[in-house]
Scaffold this motif. Sequence first.
Motif, short mmCIF file in Angstrom:
data_model
loop_
_atom_site.label_atom_id
_atom_site.label_comp_id
_atom_site.label_asym_id
_atom_site.label_seq_id
_atom_site.Cartn_x
_atom_site.Cartn_y
_atom_site.Cartn_z
N MET A 1 -46.46 -64.73 43.87
CA MET A 1 -45.97 -63.92 44.44
C MET A 1 -44.55 -63.24 43.93
O MET A 1 -44.33 -62.23 43.79
N TRP A 2 -43.92 -64.41 43.01
CA TRP A 2 -42.65 -63.90 42.43
C TRP A 2 -43.06 -63.18 41.13
O TRP A 2 -42.37 -62.10 40.84
N MET A 3 -44.33 -63.34 40.47
CA MET A 3 -44.64 -62.70 39.18
C MET A 3 -44.83 -61.29 39.76
O MET A 3 -44.49 -60.30 38.81
N LEU A 4 -45.28 -60.81 40.79
CA LEU A 4 -45.50 -59.47 41.26
C LEU A 4 -44.09 -58.78 41.67
O LEU A 4 -44.00 -57.73 41.16
N LEU A 5 -43.15 -59.36 42.19
CA LEU A 5 -41.99 -59.06 42.65
C LEU A 5 -41.13 -58.84 41.20
O LEU A 5 -40.54 -57.76 40.95
N PHE A 6 -41.25 -59.50 39.93
CA PHE A 6 -40.55 -59.58 38.87
C PHE A 6 -41.18 -58.32 37.99
O PHE A 6 -40.50 -58.13 36.87
N GLU A 7 -42.33 -57.77 38.38
CA GLU A 7 -42.78 -56.73 37.72
C GLU A 7 -41.65 -55.47 37.40
O GLU A 7 -41.64 -54.67 36.61
N ALA A 8 -40.91 -55.61 38.37
CA ALA A 8 -39.87 -54.27 38.41
C ALA A 8 -38.73 -54.63 37.68
O ALA A 8 -37.95 -53.61 37.25
N ILE A 9 -38.83 -55.64 36.99
CA ILE A 9 -37.44 -55.92 36.25
C ILE A 9 -37.86 -55.72 34.70
O ILE A 9 -38.78 -56.31 34.35
N PRO A 10 -37.04 -54.76 34.09
CA PRO A 10 -37.68 -54.51 32.44
C PRO A 10 -37.44 -55.71 31.80
O PRO A 10 -36.37 -56.47 32.04
N ASN A 11 -38.23 -56.15 30.86
CA ASN A 11 -38.18 -57.19 29.98
C ASN A 11 -38.33 -56.89 28.51
O ASN A 11 -38.79 -57.87 27.69
N ASP A 12 -38.29 -55.75 28.02
CA ASP A 12 -38.35 -55.57 26.68
C ASP A 12 -37.05 -55.61 25.67
O ASP A 12 -37.11 -54.87 24.66
N VAL A 13 -35.90 -56.00 26.56
CA VAL A 13 -34.77 -55.94 25.69
C VAL A 13 -34.53 -57.54 25.67
O VAL A 13 -34.30 -57.92 26.54
N TYR A 14 -34.13 -58.00 24.41
CA TYR A 14 -33.69 -59.35 24.27
C TYR A 14 -32.47 -59.81 25.12
O TYR A 14 -32.95 -61.16 25.74
N PRO A 15 -31.50 -59.47 25.28
CA PRO A 15 -30.46 -59.90 26.24
C PRO A 15 -30.84 -60.04 27.60
O PRO A 15 -30.49 -60.87 28.26
N VAL A 16 -31.76 -59.21 28.21
CA VAL A 16 -32.36 -59.18 29.56
C VAL A 16 -33.06 -60.43 29.54
O VAL A 16 -33.23 -61.06 30.56
N GLN A 17 -34.10 -60.66 28.42
CA GLN A 17 -35.03 -61.70 28.32
C GLN A 17 -33.97 -63.01 28.50
O GLN A 17 -34.52 -63.99 29.17
N LEU A 18 -33.06 -63.13 27.66
CA LEU A 18 -32.25 -64.45 27.70
C LEU A 18 -31.53 -64.54 29.04
O LEU A 18 -31.44 -65.53 29.49
N LEU A 19 -31.11 -63.32 29.75
CA LEU A 19 -30.66 -63.80 31.01
C LEU A 19 -31.70 -64.04 31.90
O LEU A 19 -31.23 -65.11 32.83
N CYS A 20 -32.95 -63.49 31.78
CA CYS A 20 -33.80 -64.29 32.83
C CYS A 20 -34.17 -65.62 32.69
O CYS A 20 -34.32 -66.24 33.45
N THR A 21 -34.38 -65.90 31.37
CA THR A 21 -34.45 -67.34 30.92
C THR A 21 -33.22 -68.12 31.62
O THR A 21 -33.57 -69.36 32.06
N ALA A 22 -32.10 -67.79 31.41
CA ALA A 22 -30.76 -68.64 31.88
C ALA A 22 -30.95 -68.72 33.35
O ALA A 22 -30.92 -69.71 34.00
N VAL A 23 -31.46 -67.63 33.92
CA VAL A 23 -31.39 -67.78 35.48
C VAL A 23 -32.69 -68.63 35.95
O VAL A 23 -32.46 -69.25 37.09
N SER A 24 -33.80 -68.51 35.29
CA SER A 24 -34.91 -69.42 35.25
C SER A 24 -34.46 -70.79 35.41
O SER A 24 -34.97 -71.66 36.11
N VAL A 25 -33.67 -71.21 34.22
CA VAL A 25 -33.32 -72.72 34.29
C VAL A 25 -32.55 -73.02 35.32
O VAL A 25 -32.67 -74.19 35.99
N ALA A 26 -31.65 -72.16 35.50
CA ALA A 26 -30.59 -72.48 36.90
C ALA A 26 -31.46 -72.61 38.31
O ALA A 26 -31.15 -73.68 39.10
#
Length: 255
Positions: free
Chosen positions: A110-135
């Motif tokens: 379910m979350w995989m489908l929802l997160f498709e709307a979030i762009p993930n082609d920029v490294y700072p955004v990738q790091l932010l997503c990673t940090a949020v995922s750990v939290a």
Amino acid sequence: MGDGGTDARRPGKGVFARVVLMVVGVLLVGMAVALSKHALTGTTPISVIPAVVYDLLCDNGVATVTLGMCSFAMNAACLVVELVLLRRRFPVAQLLQVPVVLLMSASVDMWMLLFEAIPNDVYPVQLLCTAVSVAVLALGVYLQTTADVLMTPGDALVSVITRLTGRTYHKVKVAFDVVLVATGAVLSLLFFAELRDVREGTVLAAVGTGVVVAFWARVLAPVMRRVPKDPVPGIPAVVPEDLDRSLDENDDRGM
């Protein structure tokens, strides 16, 4: 009589509150797994093997299999190992781990489908997503631990190994994560000739989750103290309290 009636109702409320905490925790763990995968910087240790298998199937045109399905298969394997290790000492009620991991696997998809709307082609955004995922992962783990109702098979297996070996939970957990990550890395190199799903995000999740769990424990402690610690009827611990004694008795009979 009024006080007795009130006390009789409290256990039910306490059990309900703990089950709700467990369900929310499971949903958050699913969210963290999906977000770490979406971040493209490496998944959580327990999800490395499912993520590599998922990528392999996708690259070979198997579009009907989801990351949630692969996560379920991984946890099912952990449950089988629990059964093998505990044998007749495995509490039948702990088979309820199956619906728990089904919920988590469905949550991942379910979350995989929802997160498709979030762009993930920029490294700072990738790091932010990673940090949020750990939290989020740490919060989910904390809520499940506080609820103390059921564990996912991966966590339950760590508890079983801890009890059987006499090692500390932390040491067994670290060793377990290292084995999972190493296996995922070998599979990735074998099939893709590169590391997939094992990157800096994997290291951050392995190292940082425990620290963030401690943070959530401090922040939420005043709220969690209000949750009654009533025992959940019919659900014994995954590792029986008398396991050590029963194993000694079996060894004596074997001799």
